[in-house]
Design a protein around this motif. Sequence first.
Motif, PDB file in Angstrom:
ATOM      1  N   UNK A  13      33.893  47.156  37.067  1.00 27.85           N
ATOM      2  CA  UNK A  13      34.622  46.603  35.921  1.00 27.85           C
ATOM      3  C   UNK A  13      34.817  45.108  36.122  1.00 27.85           C
ATOM      4  N   UNK A  14      34.422  44.337  35.128  1.00 31.09           N
ATOM      5  CA  UNK A  14      34.655  42.889  35.123  1.00 31.09           C
ATOM      6  C   UNK A  14      35.068  42.498  33.709  1.00 31.09           C
ATOM      7  N   UNK A  15      36.314  42.095  33.531  1.00 29.82           N
ATOM      8  CA  UNK A  15      36.809  41.683  32.223  1.00 29.82           C
ATOM      9  C   UNK A  15      37.634  40.420  32.364  1.00 29.82           C
ATOM     10  N   UNK A  16      37.474  39.509  31.435  1.00 30.05           N
ATOM     11  CA  UNK A  16      38.301  38.304  31.432  1.00 30.05           C
ATOM     12  C   UNK A  16      39.694  38.608  30.908  1.00 30.05           C
ATOM     13  N   UNK A  17      39.764  39.463  29.879  1.00 29.15           N
ATOM     14  CA  UNK A  17      41.049  39.727  29.242  1.00 29.15           C
ATOM     15  C   UNK A  17      41.009  41.066  28.527  1.00 29.15           C
ATOM     16  N   UNK A  18      42.127  41.788  28.569  1.00 30.00           N
ATOM     17  CA  UNK A  18      42.251  43.053  27.857  1.00 30.00           C
ATOM     18  C   UNK A  18      43.651  43.136  27.268  1.00 30.00           C
ATOM     19  N   UNK A  19      43.740  43.387  25.968  1.00 27.09           N
ATOM     20  CA  UNK A  19      45.023  43.568  25.293  1.00 27.09           C
ATOM     21  C   UNK A  19      44.981  44.873  24.510  1.00 27.09           C
ATOM     22  N   UNK A  20      45.957  45.734  24.766  1.00 27.65           N
ATOM     23  CA  UNK A  20      46.090  46.990  24.025  1.00 27.65           C
ATOM     24  C   UNK A  20      47.471  46.955  23.384  1.00 27.65           C
ATOM     25  N   UNK A  21      47.506  46.952  22.083  1.00 22.63           N
ATOM     26  CA  UNK A  21      48.770  46.839  21.351  1.00 22.63           C
ATOM     27  C   UNK A  21      49.414  48.207  21.125  1.00 22.63           C
ATOM     28  N   UNK A  22      50.729  48.193  21.020  1.00 23.22           N
ATOM     29  CA  UNK A  22      51.480  49.421  20.738  1.00 23.22           C
ATOM     30  C   UNK A  22      51.171  49.922  19.338  1.00 23.22           C
ATOM     31  N   UNK A  23      51.246  51.226  19.184  1.00 24.63           N
ATOM     32  CA  UNK A  23      51.086  51.902  17.892  1.00 24.63           C
ATOM     33  C   UNK A  23      49.719  51.666  17.270  1.00 24.63           C
ATOM     34  N   UNK A  24      48.709  51.390  18.086  1.00 22.92           N
ATOM     35  CA  UNK A  24      47.335  51.274  17.608  1.00 22.92           C
ATOM     36  C   UNK A  24      46.474  52.206  18.436  1.00 22.92           C
ATOM     37  N   UNK A  25      45.432  52.719  17.839  1.00 22.81           N
ATOM     38  CA  UNK A  25      44.484  53.570  18.552  1.00 22.81           C
ATOM     39  C   UNK A  25      43.434  52.681  19.196  1.00 22.81           C
TER      40      UNK A  25
END
Length: 45
Positions: A13-25
Amino acid sequence: MIHLNSIKVKEIIKMKELTIREKEVTCIVGQSGSGKSILLRLLNH
């Protein structure tokens, strides 16, 4: 919300950035062996 910067796990795994928002699939897709399960384990601590 989950926000991660500069994620690197071995050479899987190589990622610069990851954002997972609340109440979203959010869907994680990829080939076998691409690190989907490892990413889920990281998010679960």
